[in-house]
Design a protein around this motif. Structure first.
Motif, PDB file in Angstrom:
ATOM      1  N   ALA A 190       0.856  -1.189   0.000  1.00 30.84           N
ATOM      2  CA  ALA A 190       0.000   0.000   0.000  1.00 30.84           C
ATOM      3  C   ALA A 190       0.890   1.237   0.000  1.00 30.84           C
ATOM      4  N   VAL A 234      -6.907   0.207  -2.253  1.00 29.36           N
ATOM      5  CA  VAL A 234      -6.697  -1.083  -2.906  1.00 29.36           C
ATOM      6  C   VAL A 234      -7.724  -1.256  -4.035  1.00 29.36           C
ATOM      7  N   SER A 262       2.726  -1.707   4.483  1.00 28.40           N
ATOM      8  CA  SER A 262       2.784  -0.278   4.199  1.00 28.40           C
ATOM      9  C   SER A 262       3.881   0.319   5.066  1.00 28.40           C
ATOM     10  N   HIS A 316      -9.328   2.576   4.816  1.00 28.67           N
ATOM     11  CA  HIS A 316      -8.085   1.870   4.461  1.00 28.67           C
ATOM     12  C   HIS A 316      -8.062   0.491   5.121  1.00 28.67           C
ATOM     13  N   ILE A 359      -7.850  -3.044   3.004  1.00 28.55           N
ATOM     14  CA  ILE A 359      -6.755  -4.006   3.178  1.00 28.55           C
ATOM     15  C   ILE A 359      -7.318  -5.344   3.655  1.00 28.55           C
TER      16      ILE A 359
END
Length: 179
Positions: A42, A92, A104, A117, A121
């Motif tokens: 990411a 994503v 990340s 986020h 993920i």
């Protein structure tokens, strides 16, 4: 088009060179064999971490996204024949799933919507998949608070997150999160 955090190829290449020792430290601390795994990065920038994983850890396939179009163009070019896929995106891509391990590095402090986020993920990971997120820029670090204050406007940064807030946010979507 470039994202708000990518300035130019020369500066970006220097930043990637500076991150090599951090990437190696990340790899030294993970408790999973990455050989044959599908890995997500990411905030992949120019794809250096995924290239390292392909070359040194023999990952099966890598996926990286970043909002900076110029950086992603470089990542695609630099991937060569490696099984690495890159997209210009703020999150994503929805078609990426079944990922074994996600990483990340200093991405979370740039996000305005941390829960979104975490959900993205989590959705990309296979059941039992793992996410390793490195976060040094947070509200509990006086030095980073000062840096944030000095750069918030120029870099269009969101507010700083507290570490406990990050952990609870990831737990809320299903992660077994810890520091």
């Amino acid at each position: 088009m470039t994202g708000p955090y990518w300035r130019d190829a020369v500066g970006d290449a220097a930043m990637q060179d500076e991150h090599a020792f951090i990437w190696q430290a990340m790899l030294d601390t993970v408790d999973v064999d990455l050989a044959g795994q599908r890995v997500l990065d990411a905030g992949c920038n120019r794809g250096g971490f995924l290239r390292l994983l392909a070359d040194e850890c023999r990952i099966a396939e890598g996926f990286g996204y970043d909002p900076a179009a110029g950086a992603v163009e470089d990542a695609q070019r630099l991937a060569g024949s490696r099984r690495l896929h890159f997209e210009v995106a703020d999150t994503v891509p929805s078609s990426w799933d079944g990922v074994d391990v996600a990483f990340s590095h200093e991405v979370l402090y740039l996000l305005r919507d941390l829960p979104a986020h975490a959900r993205a993920i989590f959705a990309a990971l296979r059941p039992g998949g793992v996410y390793y997120a490195v976060l040094g820029v947070h509200a509990g670090s006086p030095m980073m608070e000062e840096w944030h204050r000095a750069n918030v406007d120029d870099l269009r940064l969101p507010r700083l997150y507290d570490i406990d807030e990050v952990v609870s946010g990831f737990k809320a979507v299903g992660f077994d999160a810890s520091v």
